[in-house]
Design a protein around this motif. Structure first.
Motif, PDB file in Angstrom:
ATOM      1  N   PRO A  41      -4.519  -4.042   3.375  1.00  0.00           N
ATOM      2  CA  PRO A  41      -3.211  -3.626   3.875  1.00  0.00           C
ATOM      3  C   PRO A  41      -3.309  -3.506   5.402  1.00  0.00           C
ATOM      4  O   PRO A  41      -4.367  -3.154   5.936  1.00  0.00           O
ATOM      5  CB  PRO A  41      -3.000  -2.250   3.237  1.00  0.00           C
ATOM      6  CG  PRO A  41      -3.957  -2.187   2.093  1.00  0.00           C
ATOM      7  CD  PRO A  41      -5.122  -3.043   2.495  1.00  0.00           C
TER       8      PRO A  41
ATOM      9  N   ARG B 249      -3.371 -11.095   7.346  1.00  0.00           N
ATOM     10  CA  ARG B 249      -2.825 -11.242   5.980  1.00  0.00           C
ATOM     11  C   ARG B 249      -3.756 -12.082   5.118  1.00  0.00           C
ATOM     12  O   ARG B 249      -3.750 -11.986   3.890  1.00  0.00           O
ATOM     13  CB  ARG B 249      -1.443 -11.916   6.018  1.00  0.00           C
ATOM     14  CG  ARG B 249      -0.277 -10.977   6.184  1.00  0.00           C
ATOM     15  CD  ARG B 249       0.231 -10.454   4.829  1.00  0.00           C
ATOM     16  NE  ARG B 249      -0.631  -9.411   4.306  1.00  0.00           N
ATOM     17  CZ  ARG B 249      -0.402  -8.096   4.400  1.00  0.00           C
ATOM     18  NH1 ARG B 249       0.691  -7.662   4.955  1.00  0.00           N
ATOM     19  NH2 ARG B 249      -1.246  -7.237   3.902  1.00  0.00           N
TER      20      ARG B 249
ATOM     21  N   GLU C 202       5.399  -8.633   8.765  1.00  0.00           N
ATOM     22  CA  GLU C 202       4.524  -9.120   7.693  1.00  0.00           C
ATOM     23  C   GLU C 202       3.436  -8.092   7.363  1.00  0.00           C
ATOM     24  O   GLU C 202       2.683  -8.239   6.395  1.00  0.00           O
ATOM     25  CB  GLU C 202       3.887 -10.454   8.125  1.00  0.00           C
ATOM     26  CG  GLU C 202       3.951 -11.523   7.043  1.00  0.00           C
ATOM     27  CD  GLU C 202       2.978 -12.664   7.326  1.00  0.00           C
ATOM     28  OE1 GLU C 202       2.152 -12.964   6.463  1.00  0.00           O
ATOM     29  OE2 GLU C 202       3.054 -13.230   8.430  1.00  0.00           O
ATOM     30  N   ALA C 203       3.355  -7.046   8.191  1.00  0.00           N
ATOM     31  CA  ALA C 203       2.377  -5.973   7.929  1.00  0.00           C
ATOM     32  C   ALA C 203       2.920  -5.083   6.802  1.00  0.00           C
ATOM     33  O   ALA C 203       4.029  -5.291   6.304  1.00  0.00           O
ATOM     34  CB  ALA C 203       2.171  -5.162   9.204  1.00  0.00           C
ATOM     35  N   ASP C 204       2.119  -4.085   6.416  1.00  0.00           N
ATOM     36  CA  ASP C 204       2.557  -3.177   5.342  1.00  0.00           C
ATOM     37  C   ASP C 204       3.318  -1.983   5.883  1.00  0.00           C
ATOM     38  O   ASP C 204       4.162  -1.432   5.199  1.00  0.00           O
ATOM     39  CB  ASP C 204       1.346  -2.704   4.546  1.00  0.00           C
ATOM     40  CG  ASP C 204       0.711  -3.878   3.839  1.00  0.00           C
ATOM     41  OD1 ASP C 204       1.097  -4.155   2.704  1.00  0.00           O
ATOM     42  OD2 ASP C 204      -0.143  -4.555   4.463  1.00  0.00           O
ATOM     43  N   PHE C 205       2.953  -1.553   7.079  1.00  0.00           N
ATOM     44  CA  PHE C 205       3.736  -0.502   7.721  1.00  0.00           C
ATOM     45  C   PHE C 205       3.512  -0.496   9.225  1.00  0.00           C
ATOM     46  O   PHE C 205       2.556  -1.079   9.733  1.00  0.00           O
ATOM     47  CB  PHE C 205       3.473   0.883   7.110  1.00  0.00           C
ATOM     48  CG  PHE C 205       2.040   1.327   7.096  1.00  0.00           C
ATOM     49  CD1 PHE C 205       1.520   2.046   8.151  1.00  0.00           C
ATOM     50  CD2 PHE C 205       1.221   1.066   6.006  1.00  0.00           C
ATOM     51  CE1 PHE C 205       0.213   2.482   8.137  1.00  0.00           C
ATOM     52  CE2 PHE C 205      -0.100   1.504   5.983  1.00  0.00           C
ATOM     53  CZ  PHE C 205      -0.605   2.212   7.049  1.00  0.00           C
TER      54      PHE C 205
ATOM     55  N   SER D 152      -1.504  -2.279   9.199  1.00  0.00           N
ATOM     56  CA  SER D 152      -0.476  -1.567   9.964  1.00  0.00           C
ATOM     57  C   SER D 152      -0.552  -2.037  11.417  1.00  0.00           C
ATOM     58  O   SER D 152      -1.579  -2.563  11.859  1.00  0.00           O
ATOM     59  CB  SER D 152      -0.682  -0.051   9.890  1.00  0.00           C
ATOM     60  OG  SER D 152      -1.933   0.305  10.428  1.00  0.00           O
TER      61      SER D 152
ATOM     62  N   TRP E   1      -7.665   0.338   4.912  1.00  0.00           N
ATOM     63  CA  TRP E   1      -6.665  -0.509   5.579  1.00  0.00           C
ATOM     64  C   TRP E   1      -7.079  -0.752   7.030  1.00  0.00           C
ATOM     65  O   TRP E   1      -7.966  -0.080   7.566  1.00  0.00           O
ATOM     66  CB  TRP E   1      -5.277   0.112   5.478  1.00  0.00           C
ATOM     67  CG  TRP E   1      -4.782   0.931   6.634  1.00  0.00           C
ATOM     68  CD1 TRP E   1      -3.955   0.501   7.628  1.00  0.00           C
ATOM     69  CD2 TRP E   1      -5.057   2.315   6.917  1.00  0.00           C
ATOM     70  NE1 TRP E   1      -3.698   1.546   8.498  1.00  0.00           N
ATOM     71  CE2 TRP E   1      -4.357   2.661   8.087  1.00  0.00           C
ATOM     72  CE3 TRP E   1      -5.843   3.296   6.294  1.00  0.00           C
ATOM     73  CZ2 TRP E   1      -4.412   3.934   8.653  1.00  0.00           C
ATOM     74  CZ3 TRP E   1      -5.907   4.563   6.855  1.00  0.00           C
ATOM     75  CH2 TRP E   1      -5.188   4.876   8.011  1.00  0.00           C
TER      76      TRP E   1
ATOM     77  N   MET F  31       0.847  -1.202   0.000  1.00  0.00           N
ATOM     78  CA  MET F  31       0.000   0.000   0.000  1.00  0.00           C
ATOM     79  C   MET F  31       0.879   1.247   0.000  1.00  0.00           C
ATOM     80  O   MET F  31       1.870   1.300   0.718  1.00  0.00           O
ATOM     81  CB  MET F  31      -0.865   0.020   1.265  1.00  0.00           C
ATOM     82  CG  MET F  31      -1.806   1.196   1.298  1.00  0.00           C
ATOM     83  SD  MET F  31      -2.859   1.211   2.771  1.00  0.00           S
ATOM     84  CE  MET F  31      -1.688   1.418   4.076  1.00  0.00           C
ATOM     85  N   LYS F  32       0.496   2.197  -0.822  1.00  0.00           N
ATOM     86  CA  LYS F  32       1.292   3.423  -0.898  1.00  0.00           C
ATOM     87  C   LYS F  32       1.100   4.225   0.392  1.00  0.00           C
ATOM     88  O   LYS F  32      -0.027   4.427   0.851  1.00  0.00           O
ATOM     89  CB  LYS F  32       0.819   4.240  -2.103  1.00  0.00           C
ATOM     90  CG  LYS F  32       1.875   5.174  -2.612  1.00  0.00           C
ATOM     91  CD  LYS F  32       1.520   5.627  -4.040  1.00  0.00           C
ATOM     92  CE  LYS F  32       2.526   6.594  -4.566  1.00  0.00           C
ATOM     93  NZ  LYS F  32       2.539   7.878  -3.903  1.00  0.00           N
TER      94      LYS F  32
ATOM     95  N   ILE G 219       9.843  -2.618   6.604  1.00  0.00           N
ATOM     96  CA  ILE G 219       8.612  -1.952   6.142  1.00  0.00           C
ATOM     97  C   ILE G 219       8.625  -0.494   6.622  1.00  0.00           C
ATOM     98  O   ILE G 219       9.304  -0.161   7.599  1.00  0.00           O
ATOM     99  CB  ILE G 219       7.335  -2.701   6.637  1.00  0.00           C
ATOM    100  CG1 ILE G 219       7.308  -2.809   8.171  1.00  0.00           C
ATOM    101  CG2 ILE G 219       7.233  -4.073   5.996  1.00  0.00           C
ATOM    102  CD1 ILE G 219       6.007  -3.394   8.728  1.00  0.00           C
TER     103      ILE G 219
END
Ligand SMILES: Cc1cc2nc3c(=O)[nH]c(=O)nc-3n(C[C@H](O)[C@H](O)[C@H](O)COP(=O)(O)O)c2cc1C
Length: 296
Positions: free
Chosen positions: A131, A126, A154-157, A133, A90, A1-2, A187
């Motif tokens: 996404p 997941r 393993e998270a996105d941020f 956090s 998210w 995710m951006k 991340i």
């Protein structure tokens, strides 16, 4: 995710639907619904019904913060959110709430002592399409802090609030520690704690302390912070308050208690605040409160 350039932090009872809309109107690039219990969402239909009133599709880049400790309840909650709120972008795992209530349930800051549980929660989430956090505080030692950050990879941020649970909100946020987490993390890290202006947040990113930043208390006293502006003067504060009351009516029910809470924060920096507080505490209806503030 951006990653978004900045975020409005979740503040239970403060960053409600109308307040998030106010912040978004004034430049907040992402907002989040605070503290949704995965146990409540899993076990009771009522929590889902309540959630329907607490957010809306008008919110442009919205996350939902989940709190709990059972991985499967997180997954169940993600599914319920997916089925009912397609606009949610998210999900965040609360690993920092220091309240006795959160500790009692084994979630929030209690997770800072349980890297394996954090790992399992993120793994479970997941399996949803969201996404993810993890919003963490600092653990009592840097080693433990890194262990939690590692368990969340393993998270996105990550969102890192630079205080321990024991500190609650006292003392300065430790940005050196946030930077150490960032340097150990694969991340992106969103830094959080004591950011008081847009320029300060941008500087922290530029200087490598974090990849993005999140603002909490400074945004409730100055909802224009994300535009790089100040709601400093009394007249400006009155304007912002009127805007909030109007949004509260549009996105929920404008209520005396909530509007008074927002007014306390918004006008907090004024010199005669004690007198102001005393006066608005006496308002018995929302109409009385808004009239008092307009004439202030
Ligand atoms: C009144 C209040 C309520 C809060 N509620 C939450 C919450 O529901 N979830 C959460 O993750 N953090 C919560 N926090 C912590 C904030 O999100 C943030 O991490 C903290 O205030 C530090 O950022 P700041 O210095 O920009 O305020 C809360 C903080 C305050 C002061």
């Amino acid at each position: 995710m951006k990653l978004r350039p900045h975020y409005l932090a979740p503040l239970h009872e403060y960053t409600n639907f109308p307040f998030r809309m106010l912040a978004q109107k004034h430049g907040a690039k992402a907002t989040i619904v605070p503290l949704v219990s995965v146990t409540a969402l899993t076990r009771s239909h009522q929590r889902l019904e309540k959630l329907k009133k607490e957010m809306g599709k008008e919110e442009k880049f919205l996350g939902v913060q989940l709190i709990g400790k059972e991985p499967l309840e997180f997954l169940h909650s993600a599914k319920a959110i997916g089925e009912n709120f397609p606009y949610v972008k998210w999900l965040d795992v609360n690993a920092g709430c220091p309240s006795r209530n959160a500790f009692g349930t084994g979630g929030g800051a209690a997770l800072l002592d349980k890297p394996e549980t954090v790992r399992k929660i993120v793994s479970a989430l997941r399996r949803s399409n969201y996404p993810i956090s993890v919003k963490m505080r600092l653990a009592p030692t840097m080693e433990k802090t890194i262990a939690i950050a590692e368990a969340a990879q393993e998270a996105d941020f990550l969102v890192v609030h630079g205080r321990t649970a024991k500190q609650y909100y006292s003392g300065a946020a430790d940005w050196g520690a946030i930077k150490t987490v960032k340097e150990s993390s694969e991340i992106p890290v969103i830094g959080n704690g004591d950011v008081k202006s847009l320029a300060q947040g941008k500087k922290l990113v530029k200087e490598g302390f974090c990849d993005s930043f999140m603002v909490g208390r400074a945004a409730i006293s100055n909802p224009l912070i994300f535009e790089g502006k100040e709601a400093g003067a009394k007249e400006k504060k009155k304007e912002v308050f009127a805007e909030y009351v109007s949004l509260a009516g549009k996105y929920g029910t404008a209520e005396l208690f909530d509007c008074r809470l927002k007014a306390f924060e918004l006008f907090r920096s004024l010199p005669n605040i004690a007198q102001f507080r005393g006066a608005i505490a006496k308002a018995k209806t929302l109409e009385e409160l808004t009239a008092m503030i307009a004439g202030f």
